[in-house]
Scaffold this active site. Structure first.
Site, short mmCIF file in Angstrom:
data_model
loop_
_atom_site.label_atom_id
_atom_site.label_comp_id
_atom_site.label_asym_id
_atom_site.label_seq_id
_atom_site.Cartn_x
_atom_site.Cartn_y
_atom_site.Cartn_z
N HIS A 175 0.86 -1.18 0.00
CA HIS A 175 0.00 0.00 0.00
C HIS A 175 0.90 1.23 0.00
O HIS A 175 2.03 1.20 0.50
CB HIS A 175 -0.88 -0.05 1.26
N ASP A 207 3.06 -4.97 7.84
CA ASP A 207 1.78 -4.25 7.70
C ASP A 207 0.67 -5.28 7.83
O ASP A 207 0.42 -6.06 6.92
CB ASP A 207 1.74 -3.56 6.34
N GLN A 248 -4.55 -5.89 6.76
CA GLN A 248 -5.50 -6.85 6.19
C GLN A 248 -5.49 -8.19 6.92
O GLN A 248 -6.46 -8.95 6.82
CB GLN A 248 -5.18 -7.08 4.70
N LYS A 299 -10.56 -1.80 10.04
CA LYS A 299 -10.54 -2.97 9.16
C LYS A 299 -10.79 -4.26 9.95
O LYS A 299 -10.71 -5.36 9.39
CB LYS A 299 -9.21 -3.04 8.42
N CYS A 349 -4.72 2.15 -3.94
CA CYS A 349 -3.52 2.71 -3.29
C CYS A 349 -2.30 1.80 -3.46
O CYS A 349 -1.46 1.68 -2.57
CB CYS A 349 -3.77 2.99 -1.81
#
Length: 403
Positions: A118, A196, A199, A222, A360
């Site tokens: 991202h 990261d 998700q 999220k 993104c």
């Protein structure tokens, strides 16, 4: 079980243009169960007070409940509470880390990223590289959108990077990356590893002790929680070695006009009045996730994903991008040369909410040599009827576009 859970999400029962909503944009933000909405409302109606150092009952109670969520989150991730820092979200967390680690970078340092990142996990590192002269190197991937894992391991051994920062799962394609083996390969070179987890936080519930990364970032919205909140895990000693990122009240130890001293982590990185209602709402989200039988949730999402993929493959002209064998439940596809925005706009008239564009991840789309995709992102509150509605709407949309 799933049909019962769906009743907990009020927006799933909304009509869009007089059509029942089929929500397939959970990678952008998940829907919120009523318990999370109630927790935020309850705080402002009956408990509103600032946290920390207040001598009155409302403040003391708010502080206790606020800090209890930090404990709850630490347990969810299997780490110590002192290693959890509240931020505005994964983007804020990555900026904090990149800013803090800049001091260890120089013109000989290498920062390794993947093509799937991202923009929030690219631009902060670009800025750090610009300040320090460090070099950014991207891991190899196929033209279909799958990380070349063996070549990536070899590249890490060759480069001996200062920093490895990689998404656990791709927001654009849904690929689950074997970050554990990449982290293990990096350990021989004292590489600082950043994951990261925006998700993966909800879909995979990562055990950070087992993952063994140095930093992990996430966004509450999220994972059923409120917007404007997220955080990071960082190894305690490593967190305390970082310089302060923002300054103000709360994060200080002593202040005088001759100088200031700062508290230890996590308070060191939490200046000002925090997002108290967001934290309490996120606590309700964690309760909700913890009360769902994890194996049943994973099994349902996997079955739904396979059903979606198999139906899409039956439509001539549809191309699915990414790794369908290791996926959190995101299908990113194109249809012939039709523009992704046109397809998404027409699907919306059927009440089908999907995301279109580059998500993104412009460098990834450039690597795939496409302008963007239609992204269908699933969550456990979706069902087979949602998929059937989507497939039917897509077929009719294609027929309209080709008239």
């Amino acid at each position: 079980m799933i049909e019962q859970l769906r009743k907990d999400f009020p927006l799933l029962h909304k009509l869009v243009d007089e059509q029942p909503l089929c929500y397939f944009d959970s990678a952008a933000t998940t829907q919120k169960p009523q318990s999370v909405i109630d927790a935020v409302s309850h705080f402002y109606q009956l408990e509103n007070a600032n946290v920390h150092r207040g001598a009155h009952t409302l403040s003391a109670d708010a502080t206790t409940k606020y800090e209890a969520v930090r404990d709850k989150l630490a347990q969810y991730l299997n780490v110590h509470r002192s290693e959890i820092v509240w931020t505005k979200g994964a983007t804020d967390s990555l900026n904090l880390i990149a800013h803090g680690l800049s001091d260890m970078l120089n013109q000989d340092a290498v920062i390794v990223l993947s093509p799937f990142e991202h923009h929030a996990n690219i631009v902060p590192w670009q800025q750090a590289a610009a300040r320090t002269g460090a070099k950014i190197v991207v891991l190899p991937a196929s033209k279909e959108g799958v990380l070349d894992h063996n070549a990536s391991i070899k590249l890490i051994h060759k480069l001996k990077p200062a920093i490895l920062s990689i998404c656990h799962a791709s927001n654009a394609l849904g690929n689950i990356h074997d970050v554990k083996s990449l982290i293990d390969a990096s350990k021989a070179y004292s590489t600082i590893t950043v994951v990261d987890g925006a998700q993966s936080f909800m879909h995979l519930k990562p055990d950070l002790t087992q993952l063994d990364c140095d930093f992990f970032v996430f966004s509450a919205h999220k994972a059923l929680g409120p917007t404007g909140l997220g955080g990071l895990f960082g190894r305690f000693n490593l967190l305390n070695s970082l310089p302060v990122y923002q300054t103000g009240g709360e994060m200080i130890d002593t202040v005088s006009f001759s100088g200031t001293t700062f508290r230890q982590a996590p308070e060191k990185f939490e200046p000002g009045t925090p997002n108290i209602s967001g934290v309490l709402g996120f606590g309700a989200a964690l309760d909700y996730l913890n009360n769902i039988e994890r194996d049943a949730l994973i099994e349902h999402e996997y079955a739904l994903y396979q059903y979606l993929v198999s139906n899409l493959k039956n439509i001539a002209g549809v191309k699915i991008w990414g790794d369908t064998a290791h996926n959190i439940g995101v299908v990113s596809f194109t249809y012939k040369n039709e523009h992704h925005f046109d397809i998404a706009t027409l699907l919306n008239t059927y009440g089908v909410a999907v995301r279109s564009g580059h998500h993104c991840t412009q460098p990834l789309m450039a690597h795939l040599n496409i302008p963007g995709t239609i992204r269908v992102s699933l969550a456990f509150y979706n069902n087979q009827q949602d998929i059937d509605t989507f497939i039917s709407a897509l077929i009719e949309t294609i027929e309209m576009l080709e008239e």
